[in-house]
Design a protein around this motif. Structure first.
Motif, mmCIF file in Angstrom:
data_model
loop_
_atom_site.group_PDB
_atom_site.id
_atom_site.type_symbol
_atom_site.label_atom_id
_atom_site.label_comp_id
_atom_site.label_asym_id
_atom_site.label_seq_id
_atom_site.Cartn_x
_atom_site.Cartn_y
_atom_site.Cartn_z
ATOM 1 N N ASN A 1 -20.410 -73.199 63.005
ATOM 2 C CA ASN A 1 -19.670 -73.768 61.700
ATOM 3 C C ASN A 1 -19.265 -72.979 60.823
ATOM 4 N N GLY A 2 -20.244 -71.759 60.243
ATOM 5 C CA GLY A 2 -19.998 -70.934 59.361
ATOM 6 C C GLY A 2 -21.315 -70.414 58.880
ATOM 7 N N GLY B 1 -17.723 -69.905 64.069
ATOM 8 C CA GLY B 1 -16.993 -70.961 63.229
ATOM 9 C C GLY B 1 -16.152 -71.829 64.267
ATOM 10 N N ASN C 1 -17.944 -82.465 52.950
ATOM 11 C CA ASN C 1 -18.180 -81.004 52.543
ATOM 12 C C ASN C 1 -16.817 -80.382 52.565
ATOM 13 N N PHE D 1 -13.944 -76.878 51.100
ATOM 14 C CA PHE D 1 -13.523 -75.888 50.788
ATOM 15 C C PHE D 1 -12.414 -76.142 49.849
ATOM 16 N N TRP E 1 -15.198 -63.201 54.095
ATOM 17 C CA TRP E 1 -14.832 -63.999 55.392
ATOM 18 C C TRP E 1 -13.947 -63.174 56.586
ATOM 19 N N ALA F 1 -13.393 -69.997 61.787
ATOM 20 C CA ALA F 1 -13.502 -70.853 60.602
ATOM 21 C C ALA F 1 -12.380 -70.890 59.785
ATOM 22 N N LEU G 1 -10.552 -71.528 55.984
ATOM 23 C CA LEU G 1 -10.407 -71.653 54.375
ATOM 24 C C LEU G 1 -9.109 -72.050 54.210
ATOM 25 N N THR H 1 -17.012 -74.221 47.187
ATOM 26 C CA THR H 1 -17.732 -74.940 48.073
ATOM 27 C C THR H 1 -17.974 -76.187 47.426
ATOM 28 N N GLN I 1 -11.607 -79.161 54.994
ATOM 29 C CA GLN I 1 -13.122 -79.795 55.256
ATOM 30 C C GLN I 1 -14.009 -78.490 55.941
ATOM 31 N N TYR I 2 -15.091 -78.566 55.551
ATOM 32 C CA TYR I 2 -16.161 -77.802 56.029
ATOM 33 C C TYR I 2 -17.114 -78.737 56.717
#
Length: 520
Positions: free
Chosen positions: A167-168, A213, A372, A374, A410, A416, A418, A431, A471-472
């Motif tokens: 995921n990260g 990610g 969650n 970003f 990153w 992942a 952003l 975040t 979304q995270y």
């Protein structure tokens, strides 16, 4: 469960049991129970969110990566109907991402952890080789025996290595060292085709970056090589409070611009007295808040920054003086600045105390409808207003995390996602974690559904061009929403999927072309 699909799974298991004697690692078909029984007792249909309960047809508890490879190789090469496979680490997903409806769940904690610490030299870094099913708390405990620890963490340490790397992996160190996926030297992966592959930035790099990610879409991490650094003996842990949002975010950005002296930065929105007290459980000192914070007639929103400085007990460094110099540059409420010294282990494991407290009140194993996100710096004020327009601060139960991370930490090669940097090339991304709990004693099934609908509205509005959030730990209900989530990286995502999991065996709930959308 449809009878034909049940027979398919049984046929697969019988063949694997015949190939893998002694048959210790696959749940026997004779152990199957009715669906209702699985939903109430089978941990493979349960996660931390307690929102979805998708029961698998079978559970694999492998003793080695080879057994995972055998299962995926067979499914990839077979002519059976599509069977979904999901890897489950610590089960801390929110929306059933590690579940596999009528498929196979691989319980990664059955793999031997075998944590191996390698102390670096002048010319090579320190690192740990660790199983994908091991927990970060186990790696911390083993590393500290050598005076070493990973650089980047999650707030809660009882998560699996493979789970967070899929995921990260973010926390207050992310602004300084990047997420956990930016601190990996090498991986062992079993792809969706069943291939066992060692990969790194220089060897099989496309798979390496795809898996980091990658939401479990391209392969299952069975071993990771994690970068380590010297661990401090103590941590100076500081909290400062605010009654103005602009000042709050300005001071957070001030702190993350000082990575040479500051080691950790997080922030909270405090919506009511309950969230104030919840955020203070882990902080080991009596805060003595003034009464003007909250009263029966006041529902003001306050904000808290916490930051930390590592203390290596070096005589040349006066940590107290460093804190004093930093605090002079900040603009918090003068009467609300607190600091305490704790051990490095206790600081990193701070959420464990909150867990113990909530378990004692029967409030840990309850639904957690978390959201969650970003959020780009340019949209954070609008997002704050959007959130407050959609929730009721007076009866909100939980925490709202809000803190900045830096885009350049990153690796853009990873999977992942952003938010876009925009024309201004924004470096700061926030975040935001809306970490709610739904106590069944006070929140009915309809109440929980209302919260989920609220979060869906917030997420959809926040993903619009006006705010530009992503979304995270993403959860979307249609292929078009997933395409919007990945944006211009959708073609890369699909190309990697075709290369490493062409049969779409690996799940995580992503709706791809030709797959069926899940029930809301």
């Amino acid at each position: 469960m449809e009878f034909a699909l049940f027979c398919t799974i049984v046929d697969i298991l019988l063949l694997l049991l015949a190939l893998c004697s002694p048959c210790k690692f696959i749940q026997s078909p004779m152990d199957f129970r009715p669906l209702s029984f699985l939903q109430s007792t089978n941990t493979s249909s349960l996660d931390f969110g307690r929102i979805k309960f998708n029961s698998p047809a079978a559970v694999l508890r492998p003793q080695s990566p080879k057994e995972i490879s055998l299962l995926l190789s067979f499914l990839s090469a077979s002519s059976f109907s599509k069977v979904t496979v999901a890897a489950r680490g610590a089960g801390h997903s929110i929306h059933g991402q590690a579940q596999a409806l009528d498929g196979v769940v691989i319980e990664m904690d059955s793999l031997p952890s075998n944590i191996s610490i390698h102390k670096g030299t002048e010319f090579s870094p320190s690192y740990a080789d660790v199983s994908g099913g091991a927990l970060w708390i186990e790696l911390l405990e083993e590393g500290l025996k050598f005076g070493l620890a990973p650089r980047s963490w999650t707030d809660y340490l009882y998560l699996s290595i493979g789970g967070t790397l899929s995921n990260g992996g973010i926390s207050g160190q992310t602004f300084k060292y990047g997420p956990q996926i930016s601190n990996v030297l090498q991986l062992d992966v079993v792809t969706g085709k069943g291939d066992q592959v060692a990969c790194s930035p220089t060897e099989n790099s496309e798979l390496f970056y795809a898996v980091l990610g990658g939401l479990g879409q391209f392969g299952i991490i069975t071993r990771a090589r994690i970068l380590l650094q010297d661990a401090p003996q103590k941590v100076k842990w500081v909290r400062a409070f605010y009654d103005d949002f602009n000042t709050f975010i300005d001071d957070q950005e001030l702190l993350v611009a000082m990575p040479n002296v500051v080691d950790y930065v997080e922030g909270f929105m405090l919506l009511n007295e309950q969230s104030l007290q919840s955020s203070s459980l882990a902080f080991p000192s009596h805060l003595e808040f003034n009464r003007e914070f909250y009263s029966k007639s006041s529902h003001n929103v306050y904000f808290c920054i916490e930051f930390a400085i590592h203390d290596y007990q070096a005589k040349s460094t006066n940590v107290e003086q460093v804190v004093t110099e930093i605090s002079r540059k900040m603009s918090y409420i003068p009467s609300h600045f607190y600091s305490v010294e704790v051990s490095y282990f206790d600081f990193l494991n701070r959420v464990r105390g909150e867990e113990v407290h909530l378990r004692s009140r029967g409030l840990w194993e309850v639904p957690h409808p978390w959201l969650n996100m970003f959020v780009p710096k340019s949209g954070i004020k609008d997002f704050k207003d959007l959130l407050l327009n959609n929730i009721s601060p007076s009866d909100f139960e939980g925490l709202v995390l809000m803190y900045p991370i830096l885009r350049d930490k990153w690796d853009t090669n990873s999977s992942a996602v952003l938010p876009d940097a925009g024309e201004a090339g924004e470096e700061v991304v926030y975040t935001v974690g809306v970490l709610r709990s739904a106590n069944p004693a006070t929140c009915s099934a309809q109440c929980l559904n209302d919260i989920l609908l609220c979060h869906r509205r917030v997420a959809q509005a926040a993903s619009s061009p006006r705010i530009g959030a992503k979304q995270y730990l993403p959860h979307h209900l249609s292929q078009s929403h997933w395409q919007h989530h990945f944006g211009r990286r959708w073609d890369q995502f699909m190309a990697r999927k075709a290369q490493f999991d062409p049969r779409h065996i690996l799940g995580q709930g992503i709706i791809l072309p030709g797959t069926k959308a899940p029930r809301p």
